[in-house]
Write a protein that holds these residues in place. Structure first.
Motif, PDB file in Angstrom:
ATOM      1  N   UNK A  94      -9.180   7.588  -3.770  1.00  0.00           N
ATOM      2  CA  UNK A  94      -8.550   8.918  -3.641  1.00  0.00           C
ATOM      3  C   UNK A  94      -7.338   9.000  -4.545  1.00  0.00           C
ATOM      4  N   UNK A  95      -6.500   7.909  -4.596  1.00  0.00           N
ATOM      5  CA  UNK A  95      -5.300   7.951  -5.411  1.00  0.00           C
ATOM      6  C   UNK A  95      -5.638   7.941  -6.883  1.00  0.00           C
ATOM      7  N   UNK A  96      -6.644   7.181  -7.280  1.00  0.00           N
ATOM      8  CA  UNK A  96      -7.048   7.175  -8.684  1.00  0.00           C
ATOM      9  C   UNK A  96      -7.592   8.552  -9.083  1.00  0.00           C
ATOM     10  N   UNK A  97      -8.272   9.239  -8.116  1.00  0.00           N
ATOM     11  CA  UNK A  97      -8.776  10.591  -8.404  1.00  0.00           C
ATOM     12  C   UNK A  97      -7.600  11.540  -8.673  1.00  0.00           C
ATOM     13  N   UNK A  98      -6.524  11.453  -7.890  1.00  0.00           N
ATOM     14  CA  UNK A  98      -5.334  12.301  -8.085  1.00  0.00           C
ATOM     15  C   UNK A  98      -4.729  12.049  -9.455  1.00  0.00           C
ATOM     16  N   UNK A  99      -4.622  10.765  -9.825  1.00  0.00           N
ATOM     17  CA  UNK A  99      -4.049  10.419 -11.124  1.00  0.00           C
ATOM     18  C   UNK A  99      -4.930  10.969 -12.246  1.00  0.00           C
ATOM     19  N   UNK A 159       0.842  -1.211   0.000  1.00  0.00           N
ATOM     20  CA  UNK A 159       0.000   0.000   0.000  1.00  0.00           C
ATOM     21  C   UNK A 159       0.876   1.258   0.000  1.00  0.00           C
ATOM     22  N   UNK A 160       1.939   1.267   0.814  1.00  0.00           N
ATOM     23  CA  UNK A 160       2.836   2.426   0.859  1.00  0.00           C
ATOM     24  C   UNK A 160       3.548   2.625  -0.485  1.00  0.00           C
ATOM     25  N   UNK A 161       3.952   1.460  -1.102  1.00  0.00           N
ATOM     26  CA  UNK A 161       4.599   1.555  -2.410  1.00  0.00           C
ATOM     27  C   UNK A 161       3.651   2.119  -3.457  1.00  0.00           C
ATOM     28  N   UNK A 162       2.362   1.646  -3.391  1.00  0.00           N
ATOM     29  CA  UNK A 162       1.369   2.158  -4.355  1.00  0.00           C
ATOM     30  C   UNK A 162       1.166   3.664  -4.171  1.00  0.00           C
ATOM     31  N   UNK A 163       1.131   4.160  -2.867  1.00  0.00           N
ATOM     32  CA  UNK A 163       0.941   5.596  -2.600  1.00  0.00           C
ATOM     33  C   UNK A 163       2.139   6.382  -3.124  1.00  0.00           C
ATOM     34  N   UNK A 196      -1.997  -1.894  -6.674  1.00  0.00           N
ATOM     35  CA  UNK A 196      -3.430  -2.037  -6.379  1.00  0.00           C
ATOM     36  C   UNK A 196      -3.871  -3.493  -6.525  1.00  0.00           C
ATOM     37  N   UNK A 197      -3.397  -4.133  -7.600  1.00  0.00           N
ATOM     38  CA  UNK A 197      -3.782  -5.543  -7.828  1.00  0.00           C
ATOM     39  C   UNK A 197      -3.262  -6.416  -6.685  1.00  0.00           C
ATOM     40  N   UNK A 198      -2.016  -6.208  -6.312  1.00  0.00           N
ATOM     41  CA  UNK A 198      -1.440  -7.022  -5.240  1.00  0.00           C
ATOM     42  C   UNK A 198      -2.186  -6.816  -3.937  1.00  0.00           C
ATOM     43  N   UNK A 199      -2.581  -5.545  -3.683  1.00  0.00           N
ATOM     44  CA  UNK A 199      -3.326  -5.288  -2.457  1.00  0.00           C
ATOM     45  C   UNK A 199      -4.651  -6.047  -2.452  1.00  0.00           C
ATOM     46  N   UNK A 200      -5.357  -5.972  -3.564  1.00  0.00           N
ATOM     47  CA  UNK A 200      -6.634  -6.674  -3.657  1.00  0.00           C
ATOM     48  C   UNK A 200      -6.436  -8.200  -3.448  1.00  0.00           C
ATOM     49  N   UNK A 234     -13.164  -3.571   7.632  1.00  0.00           N
ATOM     50  CA  UNK A 234     -12.834  -2.132   7.733  1.00  0.00           C
ATOM     51  C   UNK A 234     -11.607  -1.812   6.896  1.00  0.00           C
ATOM     52  N   UNK A 235     -10.648  -2.750   6.908  1.00  0.00           N
ATOM     53  CA  UNK A 235      -9.436  -2.533   6.112  1.00  0.00           C
ATOM     54  C   UNK A 235      -9.757  -2.524   4.625  1.00  0.00           C
ATOM     55  N   UNK A 236     -10.688  -3.396   4.208  1.00  0.00           N
ATOM     56  CA  UNK A 236     -11.123  -3.408   2.799  1.00  0.00           C
ATOM     57  C   UNK A 236     -11.718  -2.052   2.419  1.00  0.00           C
ATOM     58  N   UNK A 237     -12.609  -1.561   3.273  1.00  0.00           N
ATOM     59  CA  UNK A 237     -13.276  -0.269   2.968  1.00  0.00           C
ATOM     60  C   UNK A 237     -12.252   0.867   2.922  1.00  0.00           C
ATOM     61  N   UNK A 238     -11.348   0.828   3.888  1.00  0.00           N
ATOM     62  CA  UNK A 238     -10.310   1.879   3.910  1.00  0.00           C
ATOM     63  C   UNK A 238      -9.443   1.784   2.660  1.00  0.00           C
ATOM     64  N   UNK A 239      -9.080   0.544   2.263  1.00  0.00           N
ATOM     65  CA  UNK A 239      -8.272   0.373   1.059  1.00  0.00           C
ATOM     66  C   UNK A 239      -9.027   0.864  -0.174  1.00  0.00           C
ATOM     67  N   UNK A 240     -10.348   0.550  -0.219  1.00  0.00           N
ATOM     68  CA  UNK A 240     -11.130   1.015  -1.374  1.00  0.00           C
ATOM     69  C   UNK A 240     -11.143   2.558  -1.428  1.00  0.00           C
TER      70      UNK A 240
END
Length: 840
Positions: A135-140, A72-76, A98-102, A124-130
């Motif tokens: 948010x990251x896809x919105x930035x991109x 997750x940190x690497x993806x961010x 993202x794929x690896x996280x899923x 909760x972790x799933x929802x937070x990850x989603x």
């Protein structure tokens, strides 16, 4: 030594029977304990393995959570780098993250399938990850559509940082819980390992104890085996000493029939050395197992049991080839390599010498006692029959007493000789079809005088029709005589003894029973009543050898029958024996040339009296008590004469006589009428061609004369008889008994007999077997007519003879068993057979 001490020592030495449950309980408990221990160890191992697997799984999940945070940190980082630089490689790295996280989230969901708490945190972790990836896809998307500044402005608003912090917090909680769970699993694994180690030490200790106990038991067993081996060795030495010391030769034969070992007596007796017979077939010494097949089959050894274990007078070959008679006894010896035979040889040379002395004594007894006794009894019988003139009543009674006691003495001698023949296996039978009724009637006649002398009444009841058996009639008569003699012995004065002949309840069985009115048989004597030399305790003083019933049982057994006794309901004892009955009748027509007489008498007792008179003259007769039975008997058999009672209940005797006369002439059947009324019309006798009309009570002399007249001429013509016997009294008594029956010539030696033969040719010759010089059989070569036809010969001897040696003679009579009527009947039969042969 005190008695108690000896008894206690014997109790200690006495073998104790093994107690089954002492062996059965350990045999069941030990496997159960081992199975339970193994099952427990297996379950403990399974639990330990489960804990270990769970600990590994916990560590794997902890690593997955750690990897999830890193990805997750690497993806961010890749998303922010792309927003600043627009480098496509960074965008691709973001997509891969993202794929690896899923993927990791899905794996964690599967790993925490049963853990509700972790599943809730993971959700909760799933929802937070989603939310974070959104948010990251919105930035991109802003970078691609509005530029870097807008994208960086979106990053700087702090939303992404908050989501990332939330994601790290939730992942940390998962990590912390997983670390705690892993620690618990490790502790459980360590505890289980310690438990298993303790259990193994305990099992090792128990196994060591069990091993020690087993070694101790094995040591005891080895000690016991040693003691047994030592005892066996001592026993073997004793057996070897016994084997070497015994006087009888002994051979050990292996299963193949070869000699395995001999004792020194074999060398002493037969001359063989041990090496000469080693592994040689037993047939070298004796042939006890002839034929083909295995040795055990030939010798009769089946399943360890010998069919025959004793061989009487077997020939054994010594070293020189000489055949020596031995008695051979066989025994079995079971060894690991099969059943061996132990053969013991008993030299019978001395026994044969003693047997020969005994046989010589028996021969002397047979000849020196039987011959004079036969003459005495014959003379007394003639006196009783008034052959020497009428006797006063007192004299006749004394003659009867002397005759009965003489017969009793002969029976005692015969019993002793019979027992000897039974023990020696020389008890012979001359089997032929016989009517049991006739034998019973002969017994009644023979023992009537004895019964009257004791004040008893002897009666005989027989059926109308023949009761045919295959028997030696003289031996069966002996059985009946023994039973009747016993019955008369124990029957009180004025008592009754009854002989009854009947068919058994089972088909093919004939039964004769003797009933008495005595005191019965004591309970303690019943089990041994048929034993030899056994007599009832309360009658120890009575005369007799105690052999009669034993001989009777042997005779009946040889006939295939059985003998028994039972209490009578009205008191007294019943002795009975059964014989196999024959379906076929005794041949009486055609080939039977002996004169036979049918008595039709409504009074059974009178009928028996008539039979007694006929038997005294040597005639065979049958008794019936009704006209119907008489018609059936005449239709089935050929008779020479009919004695007809005029007072029959079921028919008119005149009609029967007329009917018979119409169907058969006087030459075929003579008719003699017996009536309580005198003949009123003499013409009746002429019209029916009657031999005579005799009134009751019957005059015996008149009856004998009428019978002699009524028998056909060729059966009553006086034959010429040569009698050879070295005892003058026997010659004289026999001549007196046969007076009127035959013309007698007497010879006391073979030389006298040959001189008489040279002068005149007899119709028949009576021979004594034992003579002073030679035997009566030595005369047989001289007994031929000038035409070469053999002259009939009858052996009339006091000595028992083997039947297979007497084929040239026509009949054999034993003086002590055959009465004068028997001799008369035999002469008539032999002469009649000769006439029949000459006619044919």
């Amino acid at each position: 030594m005190p008695e108690g001490f000896g008894r206690g020592r014997m109790n200690r030495l006495q073998p104790r029977r093994p107690i089954a449950w002492l062996f059965l309980v350990p045999a069941l408990m030990i496997p159960l304990m081992l199975a339970s221990t193994l099952t427990w160890l297996q379950s403990e191992y399974d639990r330990w393995e489960t804990l270990r697997v769970e600990a590994i799984a916990s560590n794997t999940r902890r690593n997955q959570v750690s990897d999830l945070l890193s990805i997750m940190r690497s993806a961010e980082t890749s998303q922010r780098g792309y927003a600043i630089s627009g480098d496509e490689a960074l965008r691709a790295r973001f997509v891969e993250g993202e794929r690896a996280t899923r993927r990791l989230l899905r794996e964690l969901h599967g790993a925490y399938g049963g853990d509700v708490v972790q599943q809730a945190k993971l959700s909760d972790l799933d929802q937070t990850a989603d939310a974070k990836f959104a948010e990251m896809e919105e930035v991109i998307h802003l970078r691609d559509t509005q530029g870097t500044a807008v994208a960086l402005g979106r990053i700087s608003d702090g939303q992404g940082q908050r989501l990332m912090s939330r994601f790290e917090q939730l992942a940390g909680q998962l990590m912390q819980r997983e670390i705690a769970t892993g620690a618990q699993r490790v502790q459980a694994v360590q505890a289980r390992s310690a438990t298993i180690q303790r259990a193994m030490w305990i099992i090792l200790a128990i196994g060591s104890i069990v091993l020690a106990v087993m070694l101790w038991l094995l040591w005891r067993q080895r000690q016991a085996q040693y003691r047994i081996a030592l005892a066996s060795y001592d026993a073997a030495k004793r057996n070897q000493a016994i084997l070497n010391g015994t006087a009888d030769p002994i051979l050990i034969i292996n299963p193949s029939g070869t000699i395995e070992m001999i004792n020194p007596a074999v060398t002493r007796t037969l001359g063989y050395e041990g090496h000469e017979l080693d592994r040689r077939d037993i047939s070298v010494v004796t042939d006890i197992a002839p034929g083909s097949g295995s040795f055990h089959e030939r010798v009769g050894l089946i399943d360890g049991v010998l069919k025959v274990s004793f061989f009487h007078e077997q020939l054994v070959r010594d070293r020189s080839g000489k055949m020596i008679p031995f008695d051979i006894a066989l025994g079995t010896m079971r060894l690991p390599d099969g059943d061996h035979l132990v053969m013991s040889l008993r030299d019978i040379t001395e026994r044969r010498r003693l047997d020969q002395q005994k046989n010589d004594l028996i021969s002397s007894v047979s000849h020196e006692l039987r011959t004079p006794l036969t003459s005495i009894i014959g003379a007394l019988s003639l006196l009783n029959a008034e052959a020497g003139g009428e006797l006063p009543e007192g004299a006749r009674e004394l003659v009867g007493i002397a005759e009965n006691n003489g017969r009793r003495l002969i029976r005692l001698i015969n019993d002793m000789l019979d027992i000897d023949r039974i023990e020696a296996g020389r008890f012979q039978m001359m089997m032929a079809p016989a009517d049991l009724r006739d034998i019973a009637l002969r017994a009644c006649e023979n023992f009537d005088g004895l019964a009257r002398s004791r004040g008893a009444v002897l009666t005989c009841h027989v059926p109308d029709m023949p009761v045919t058996v295959e028997a030696d009639d003289d031996r069966i008569l002996q059985v009946i005589g023994n039973l009747v003699s016993n019955a008369l012995k124990y029957t009180p004065g004025q008592g009754r003894v009854q002989i009854t002949v009947r068919h058994g309840r089972q088909d093919g069985e004939a039964i004769l029973q003797v009933d008495d009115e005595g005191p019965g048989i004591a309970a303690e004597f019943r089990s041994r009543i048929f034993g030899r030399f056994e007599r009832a305790v309360e009658h120890e003083g009575t005369a007799g050898t105690g052999l009669g019933l034993a001989i009777a049982q042997e005779i009946v057994s040889l006939h295939g029958g059985k003998i028994w006794f039972e209490d009578r309901p009205t008191g007294g004892t019943r002795f009975a024996f059964s014989l196999p009955a024959k379906m076929s009748e005794i041949p009486t027509g055609g080939g039977d040339v002996e004169a036979r007489i049918l008595i039709c008498e409504s009074d059974p007792q009178l009928g028996l009296s008539l039979q007694s008179v006929l038997a005294s003259e040597g005639y065979a007769s049958h008794l019936v008590t009704s006209a119907m039975a008489a018609r059936d008997a005449i239709a089935a058999h050929e008779y020479t004469m009919l004695l007809l009672d005029m007072a029959l209940e079921d028919a008119n005797a005149f009609e029967i006589a007329r009917d018979l006369r119409q169907r058969a002439g006087p030459d075929s059947l003579s008719i003699l009428v017996v009536s309580s009324q005198p003949l009123e019309e003499p013409t009746t006798r002429l019209s029916l061609d009657l031999i005579d009309w005799i009134e009751k009570p019957i005059d015996a002399r008149r009856l004998k004369a009428a019978i002699s007249e009524g028998v056909p001429r060729d059966m009553t013509e006086r034959p010429t008889v040569l009698h050879l016997d070295d005892d003058q009294d026997t010659l004289d008594v026999t001549a007196m008994a046969l007076a009127g029956e035959a013309e007698m010539f007497k010879a006391r030696s073979l030389e006298q007999a040959r001189l008489l033969l040279a002068r005149r040719q007899p119709d028949l010759v009576i021979l004594d077997y034992h003579l002073e010089h030679g035997t009566g059989l030595d005369l047989l070569p001289d007994l031929f007519t000038v035409e070469g036809v053999a002259i009939p010969a009858i052996i009339y001897s006091a000595q028992d003879l083997r039947f297979d040696d007497l084929s040239p003679v026509d009949a054999v009579l034993l003086k002590s068993r055959a009465s004068m009527p028997d001799l008369k009947a035999t002469i008539r039969r032999v002469i009649a057979e000769r006439h029949a042969r000459l006619r044919s």
